[in-house]
Design an enzyme around this catalytic site. Structure first.
Site, mmCIF file in Angstrom:
data_model
loop_
_atom_site.group_PDB
_atom_site.id
_atom_site.type_symbol
_atom_site.label_atom_id
_atom_site.label_comp_id
_atom_site.label_asym_id
_atom_site.label_seq_id
_atom_site.Cartn_x
_atom_site.Cartn_y
_atom_site.Cartn_z
ATOM 1 N N ASN A 139 0.800 -1.350 -0.144
ATOM 2 C CA ASN A 139 0.640 0.342 -0.257
ATOM 3 C C ASN A 139 0.733 1.555 0.085
ATOM 4 O O ASN A 139 2.089 1.247 -0.220
ATOM 5 C CB ASN A 139 -0.731 0.010 1.436
ATOM 6 C CG ASN A 139 -0.471 0.243 2.617
ATOM 7 O OD1 ASN A 139 0.590 -0.706 2.636
ATOM 8 N ND2 ASN A 139 -0.706 0.738 3.494
ATOM 9 N N CYS A 190 1.486 3.357 2.479
ATOM 10 C CA CYS A 190 2.877 2.915 3.656
ATOM 11 C C CYS A 190 3.974 1.690 3.821
ATOM 12 O O CYS A 190 4.649 1.265 4.435
ATOM 13 C CB CYS A 190 2.574 3.609 5.115
ATOM 14 S SG CYS A 190 1.235 4.620 5.452
ATOM 15 N N GLU A 233 3.278 -1.336 4.552
ATOM 16 C CA GLU A 233 3.134 -2.409 6.005
ATOM 17 C C GLU A 233 2.188 -2.986 5.712
ATOM 18 O O GLU A 233 2.148 -4.687 6.135
ATOM 19 C CB GLU A 233 2.988 -1.828 6.795
ATOM 20 C CG GLU A 233 1.282 -1.517 6.851
ATOM 21 C CD GLU A 233 0.594 0.085 6.633
ATOM 22 O OE1 GLU A 233 -0.107 1.060 6.760
ATOM 23 O OE2 GLU A 233 1.518 0.469 6.021
#
Length: 940
Positions: free
Chosen positions: A558, A560, A562
């Site tokens: 995604n 970020c 994670e």
């Protein structure tokens, strides 16, 4: 008769006469010089300036003598006039101007205080909200500051704060501006002592209470007023269309009685300012929520579909939120309990090689981003530049022009001004357009082929890094000729990739290019250093260890890095996030497992509820989330927990704590999801998953080793009885396909006042920027420790500023403290990677892992990222270099501290980078990512 100097008299403004003191003239002139030279009060002046000041003061005294030797003395204003004239006569016009400003400010302050003899009425008035004017009440300001400083008088100078406020007051000032000047006066002194943070927070709470409750209550009346106003707040929000009408069906009296307004005191100033600016609901600019109303509104929204006693569940949710044990992610905090409950954090999608689907993806991005969703797009399927287009019998322009459109759409949709929309595009390393993809964030070249606002990430198969290690060749393909590579991973990918290389050699493929793998790797690292992008993420461990390998493929992470969920043309993956505050679960020098279990169990229920309550902007997102029900429970405050335990991040003890704390969170989270499955049923695609096959995340390390053909050197030890979890999953199944993911948490960690996510201490003193402004932050734990040793003073603050928030070169701090309080750039990256590797063995998704280098080089970057890959990590996030925001040093006497240590000196882009550059001169390296970028959703 002419009087001697010691007999001279000065007539004060109130009519009193006092003996003349020549030292006061010298002090006033010295302060004027300091103000002009931007030096701190009391800071020594160099010899030449000091001699000049002495000469000016003596000359001014001679002028004063003509008047002061008279029997009636000399008027104090005349003395100041003579000093002014002497400064100008000697050519110090700018210093004279400072002196004039100083006189003017103090005259104004005397008028405000009512000290001026000639002022029969106050000359300063305050404009009220209805436009009427009332006299400014200086005593009321002092009283407000004194109350805010109660109990902190040993650390806080109320008179100094009072004088600071008076200097900012002007005729016609509004009430809100007076409150603001008080807060600014206190917050600007936080660096001196954390007590000023408490004062700032108390003053900020007064502002919130005034808006929401209509008055600033004292401690005795707060609870009653807080309860009385709650129902009115809910009704006002419903009438204004800001709250869901269903909230009115709750027993609001019961909920009002359950709230604990005294918990507002837990907020540090920056956290309170953040929720005031961005999270508390408002109508026409007036907040209708106190902090506790805010937590209760979020809890009500998450319990809105609970069967049975909704109020009991709401109070249970409120308890974990308001005590800072767990915090939902920003979209949930924004929208829970509102008419449009888009509560999910991120969306992941795959783009098909079809014009209609490409622009549907752009449209979907806009819809998803509108309601505070971050985006991760997989664009690997799009054919490469010059690939044949059957429909038009033409040639493709490749993936790059479409990414430019994605970039501009993300900027256009800014989530209602709350935060800028953001998207991360992923591309696999074998794509023929990969080299242009690496250049997307460059500041040079054709701007039509640049995406300055879009994040990018490399989705790297293991085979590529094997080729890098063996100095082998790497073949680039166009996806339309090798369509199945996109969905393959591990051994299956390697076998098929080798077949395509053979076909290319035999002339069976129209488009391919072969380059040294190490050259492409160098270019990846070069661009990462120069622009901060593309990030380094790993395809094979993300898929091989995925619990949902039976139901699809993980094509990207995604925004970020994670979240690792399956995506397809029919399914847009959705992540629903929240984070445990690890710091508050440290009790009596150890991790409180009973408290942690309670928190995790409640948090899992809250996150699972999001899936059913959530508004889904697209049918693909709803279909995916309802079928798989993934959530992402993470953590924050890891560094705070280490401080509490007295552990350095750069230590085996920290690695062990990372392992054991993540084991406990994982253990309780999997148990909680299994218990929810018992009560609510398993997620629809459970059958055939790794859970169903008896495989927990720790079991999948062996699968990765087998597929990769290389050992994963990660400790496999456990401390809890995992058979309990295995038995529960075997009996009840799992409610959620994915359970754990560690997100960045920059804003929610700010709200509750802990270090973000798994981050090390950035610096112990630094300037932090976010949408609420720029704030100087100081490590309160370190300050308290230094106070206990008698080491915290003005000189220590100056040294901390000079060394950019590091304690390593401050010799009077004991060595054991310096070793414990390393900053991010003083910790070898291997420690961050080892901690992350220990966590990763327990996590079914990934971690937002930032890596820090104070002196980046090609060798260091190569070793660091290969270590991350060999350690079994699935993804990495930002590479951080020293940020541009540093504490102001212009008031420091640099001669007192000597030469800065080598690590603090910024290096040019080419100073010791050992990466070959094949595209012209290097660009100057940016501050790749400040610790909290106010415009970047990835950090929020």
């Amino acid at each position: 008769m002419v009087r001697a100097r010691h007999e001279w008299l000065v007539r004060k403004r109130d009519g009193r006469t006092v003996p003349f003191d020549s030292q006061r003239i010298q002090g006033a002139v010295a302060n004027a010089f300091r103000a002009e030279l931007n030096l701190a009060e009391g800071q020594p002046l160099d010899g030449e300036v000091q001699s000049d000041i002495t000469a000016i003061a003596e000359a001014a005294c001679s002028d004063v003598g003509t008047w002061a030797s008279r029997p009636e003395g000399v008027d104090v204003e005349k003395v100041q006039d003579l000093v002014e004239m002497e400064l100008m006569a000697r050519g110090h016009y700018r210093v004279a101007r400072r002196y004039i400003i100083y006189r003017s400010e103090h005259a104004k302050m005397r008028a405000i205080r009512g000290e001026a003899v000639a002022a029969a009425e106050p000359t300063i008035s305050v404009v009220l909200s209805d436009g009427s004017r009332v006299p400014f009440d200086a005593e009321r300001v002092r009283r407000r500051l004194a109350i805010a400083s109660r109990g902190l008088e040993d650390c806080v100078d109320v008179d100094e704060l009072f004088d600071e406020v008076l200097r900012s007051v002007f005729d016609g000032i509004g009430v809100a501006e007076i409150y603001k000047t008080q807060i600014l006066a206190a917050r600007s002194r936080i660096e001196r002592d954390p007590a000023y943070d408490t004062v700032s927070s108390r003053l900020m709470r007064n502002v919130v209470y005034q808006e929401v409750l209509g008055q600033t209550p004292d401690e005795k009346s707060l609870s009653r007023l807080h309860q009385d106003r709650f129902e009115h707040s809910i009704i006002d929000g419903i009438r204004a269309g800001r709250l869901s009408p269903e909230l009115r069906t709750f027993d609001l009296t019961r909920l009002a009685q359950a709230m604990r307004p005294e918990r507002d005191t837990q907020f540090r100033y920056l956290g309170l300012q953040a929720i005031y600016d961005r999270y508390l609901l408002h109508i026409g600019g007036r907040r209708i929520e106190t902090p506790q109303y805010f937590w209760m509104r979020v809890a009500m929204g998450l319990a809105i579909q609970e069967p049975g006693d909704r109020e009991a569940r709401t109070i249970e949710f409120y308890e974990v939120l308001s005590t800072f044990r767990f915090t939902s992610a920003t979209p949930t905090l924004f929208n829970s309990g509102t008419p449009h409950p888009q509560l999910s954090s991120c969306y992941l999608s795959t783009v098909k090689d079809d014009l209609e689907n490409i622009f549907k993806a752009v449209s979907d991005n806009a819809k998803l981003s509108k309601w505070a969703g971050g985006l991760g797009n997989d664009w690997t399927s799009i054919r490469a530049t010059n690939a044949h287009i059957n429909g038009t019998n033409g040639s493709s322009q490749g993936v790059i022009p479409f990414l430019k459109v994605v970039n501009d759409a993300a900027v256009a949709v800014n989530q209602g001004g709350k935060r800028k929309g953001a998207v991360c595009t992923y591309l696999e390393t074998w794509h023929l357009d990969i080299e242009e993809f690496l250049d997307l964030r460059k500041n040079t070249g054709d701007d039509r082929r640049r995406t300055h606002d879009m994040h990018t990430a490399n989705w790297i198969p293991d085979l590529f890094l094997k080729r890098v290690q063996e100095n082998g060749q790497w073949t680039l393909f166009s996806p339309d000729e090798v369509p199945d590579l996109h969905d393959l991973y591990g051994k299956a990918f390697e076998d098929r990739y080798l077949q395509y290389e053979t076909l290319a050699d035999e002339g069976e493929l129209r488009m391919f290019r072969r380059i040294p793998a190490s050259d492409l790797w160098r270019k990846m690292l070069t661009r990462l250093f120069e622009t901060g992008h593309p990030w380094i993420t790993f395809k094979d461990p993300s898929n091989i260890r995925s619990p949902q390998d039976h139901a699809g493929v993980v094509h990207s992470s995604n925004l970020c890095t994670e979240i690792l969920l399956n995506t397809s043309e029919d399914e847009t993956a959705v992540c629903n996030l929240g984070s445990i505050n690890l710091a508050v679960h440290i009790r009596d020098g150890q991790l409180d497992l009973d408290l942690l279990k309670s928190t995790v169990t409640v948090a899992l229920r809250m996150l699972d509820n999001v899936i059913d309550i959530n508004y889904y902007p697209t049918p693909e997102a709803e279909r995916s989330n309802q079928r798989h029900r993934p959530i992402g429970l993470g953590l924050m405050g890891f560094q705070d927990a280490l401080h509490t335990l007295g552990i350095s991040y750069a230590s085996d003890a920290a690695v062990e704590f990372a392992d054991r704390s993540m084991e406990a969170i994982s253990y309780f989270a999997f148990l909680a999801s299994s218990e929810l499955a018992r009560d609510r049923g398993t997620y629809p695609t459970y059958r055939g998953s790794k859970w169903d096959r008896g495989l927990l995340p720790i079991d999948t390390l062996e699968l990765l080793e087998s597929e990769r053909g290389e050992a994963i050197a990660v400790d496999r030890s456990t401390t809890l009885d995992w058979q309990v979890v295995r038995d529960a999953v075997a009996k009840h199944g799992m409610r959620n396909s994915n359970v754990l993911a560690i997100a960045p948490t920059a804003t929610i960690s700010t709200i509750i006042g802990v270090a973000q996510s798994i981050e090390p201490e950035y610096k112990h003193l630094y300037a932090k920027s976010n949408l609420s402004g720029e704030f100087t932050q100081v490590n309160e734990v370190l300050v308290d420790l230094l106070k206990s040793r008698g080491l915290w003073d003005a000189q220590m603050l100056d040294e901390l500023k000079y060394y950019d928030g590091s304690v390593q070169n401050i010799g009077r701090i004991p060595l054991e403290i310096r070793q414990q309080y390393l900053t991010a750039f003083e910790i070898e990256p291997k420690w961050l990677i080892e901690c992350a590797a220990r966590r990763q063995k327990w996590i079914d998704q990934g971690q937002s892992l930032n890596l820090y280098l104070c002196e980046p080089s090609g060798r260091k970057m190569n070793d660091m990222y290969l270590l991350a890959w060999r350690s079994g990590l699935k993804t990495t996030y930002y590479l951080r270099t020293l940020a541009a925001t540093q504490v102001e040093k212009s008031t420091l006497d640099v001669n007192r501290f000597g030469v800065q240590p080598k690590w603090m000196k910024n290096k040019s882009a080419s100073s010791d980078i050992e990466i070959r550059r094949d595209d012209g001169p290097a660009e100057a390296p940016p501050a790749l990512c400040p610790i909290d970028d106010p415009t970047c959703e990835a950090c929020q």
